[in-house]
Enzyme design. Structure first.
Site, short mmCIF file in Angstrom:
data_model
loop_
_atom_site.label_atom_id
_atom_site.label_comp_id
_atom_site.label_asym_id
_atom_site.label_seq_id
_atom_site.Cartn_x
_atom_site.Cartn_y
_atom_site.Cartn_z
CD GLN A 34 -3.05 -0.63 -0.04
OE1 GLN A 34 -3.18 0.54 -0.45
NE2 GLN A 34 -3.72 -1.63 -0.59
CB SER A 35 4.19 1.90 -1.50
OG SER A 35 5.01 3.00 -1.78
CG ASN A 36 0.89 6.74 1.10
OD1 ASN A 36 -0.22 6.36 0.75
ND2 ASN A 36 1.21 6.89 2.38
CB CYS A 93 4.47 2.44 -5.22
SG CYS A 93 6.02 1.63 -4.76
#
Length: 334
Positions: free
Chosen positions: A68-70, A72
Site C-alpha cells: 500500500q505504498s504511497n 509507489c
C-alpha cells in the site's frame, strides 16, 4: 538542483485548537493537499528524482515499496503525467488477487503502472535487478528510485519544503520551534534536517518512527545527509545530535494499528476535520499528541506537524476496525 513542478504548492498551514491547557500552539501543514493522485510528501521528492530521470534521458522508472505504498502510487501518477513507463515492485506476505485489490494498489494499476508482487525486500532487490537488465537488453534506459525517493536527490524536496515553511512563518507572524512528522524511510526528515543546518534556523525536528528503531533511522538519515553534502560539494557536517527520532509509537509494526490509535484518529477527524492515515500520519500524530499531553515537550510553544498524506491507505480492514468507534453515530433503518 533542477526540479519539476508537479505538486500543488505551497500547502497551507492551519492551527489546531486541541491542547489549550498545555500552553502549546499546535499547527498542521497539509502536505496531503499537494494533489489527489500525487498527494502527500512523496511528490515533493519525486519532483527532483524525476527531473534527474528526464535529464538522463530515461524512459522507464522502477521503484519499490510495500503493498500500500504511497510513494509507489505517487510515482505511477507522476510517470503517467510525464509519459514515462512505470514499474512497481511491491512486497507483501499476503498478496491480493486482482479481483480484491484496493487502496493504493488499485490506483497503481489505474495509473498504468506494471506491478510485480514479491514476498520481501530481498526478493524485491532481485526482481528489480532482473527487470533492469531485461529493459537494458531491450534498448530501454531505466531510472531506479529507492523506497520513498529517500536519497540525496529526492530529499531536496524537503529542503524546499522548509524554505516554504519559513516564508509562511513570516506571513503568519509565528516561529515554529518544533517540527514533527512521521518517518518511514528517512528522506523527508533528511531534507528538513539539511536545510535547517544549512540556513542555521535552529529548529528542532522530531520524527516519529512508523517501522524501524531510532538507531536504524538515525543511521539511515545520517547516510542520506552525507550523500547530500557530497552532491552539493558542501562542507556541512552532521552527527547524531542533528537527528531526533522517537520510536515509542510504532505499536504493532508497519501498517498495523492498535485500537487506541484508530480511536484517536477518529476522534481527531471529528474534532478538527482532518483525517489522518493509520500507517504514517496517524501513528506520528498520536505520538506527538501523547508527548505534548504528558508534558514531555514542554520546552516547545509553537509546534508544527507535517501531514504527509496517505488517505488511500485506509484499507477495508482498517475501516472495518475503526467503524466500531463511531457506532453511536450510526442509526440504521428500522
Amino acid at each position: 538542483m533542477r526540479h519539476l513542478n508537479l505538486a500543488n504548492l505551497p500547502t497551507p498551514i492551519r492551527k489546531l485548537d486541541l491542547l489549550p491547557d498545555q500552553g502549546v500552539n499546535l499547527w498542521i501543514k497539509r502536505d496531503d493537499y499537494s494533489g489527489v493522485e500525487l498527494s502527500g510528501n512523496k511528490i515533493r521528492k519525486l519532483e527532483f528524482s524525476l527531473a534527474e530521470c528526464q535529464e538522463q534521458g530515461c524512459d522507464y522508472v522502477i521503484t519499490r515499496g510495500a503493498i500500500q505504498s504511497n510513494h509507489c502510487r505517487a510515482t505511477a501518477a507522476a510517470c503517467a503525467q510525464l509519459g514515462l513507463k512505470c514499474i512497481l515492485v511491491l512486497n507483501t506476505d499476503n498478496p491480493p488477487s486482482l479481483d480484491n485489490i484496493e487502496g493504493n494498489t488499485f490506483f497503481d494499476l489505474a495509473l498504468g503502472a506494471e506491478v510485480y508482487l514479491v514476498k520481501d525486500k530481498e526478493a524485491a532487490t532481485k526482481q528489480i535487478s532482473e527487470l533492469t537488465e531485461q529493459l537494458k537488453a531491450a534498448g530501454h534506459k531505466p531510472y531506479l528510485i529507492p523506497v520513498g525517493a529517500s536519497n540525496a536527490v529526492g530529499s531536496n524536496g524537503y529542503r524546499r519544503c522548509l524554505d516554504e515553511i519559513v516564508e509562511q512563518e513570516k506571513e503568519m507572524g509565528v516561529d515554529f520551534d518544533l517540527i514533527a512528522l512521521a518517518v518511514g524511510s528517512g528522506g523527508t526528515y533528511a531534507g528538513l534536517a539539511y536545510e535547517n543546518v544549512y540556513r542555521k534556523l535552529g529548529k528542532k525536528i522530531l520524527g516519529f518512527a512508523v517501522c524501524d528503531s531510532t538507531e536504524i533511522f538515525t543511521r539511515d538519515i545520517l547516510a542520506i545527509l552525507e550523500d547530500m553534502t557530497k552532491l552539493e560539494q558542501s562542507k556541512l557536517s552532521f552527527g547524531e545530535g542533528d537527528v531526533w527520532i522517537n520510536d515509542d509509537y510504532i505499536g504493532l509494526g508497519y501498517a498495523l494499528s492498535r485500537d487506541e490509535e484508530l480511536a484517536f484518529i477518529m476522534e481527531i477527524a471529528a474534532k478538527t476535520g482532518v483525517i489522518l492515515d493509520p500507517c504514517y500520519s496517524g501513528k506520528a500524530f498520536y505520538g506527538l499528541h501523547t508527548e505534548l499531553t504528558q508534558g514531555n515537550l514542554s520546552d516547545y510553544k509553537n509546534v508544527l506537524f507535517i501531514h504527509t498524506g496517505g488517505l488511500a491507505g485506509w484499507t477495508a480492514e482498517a475501516r472495518k476496525r475503526a467503524s466500531k468507534f463511531v457506532e453511536n453515530q450510526w442509526h440504521d433503518q428500522d
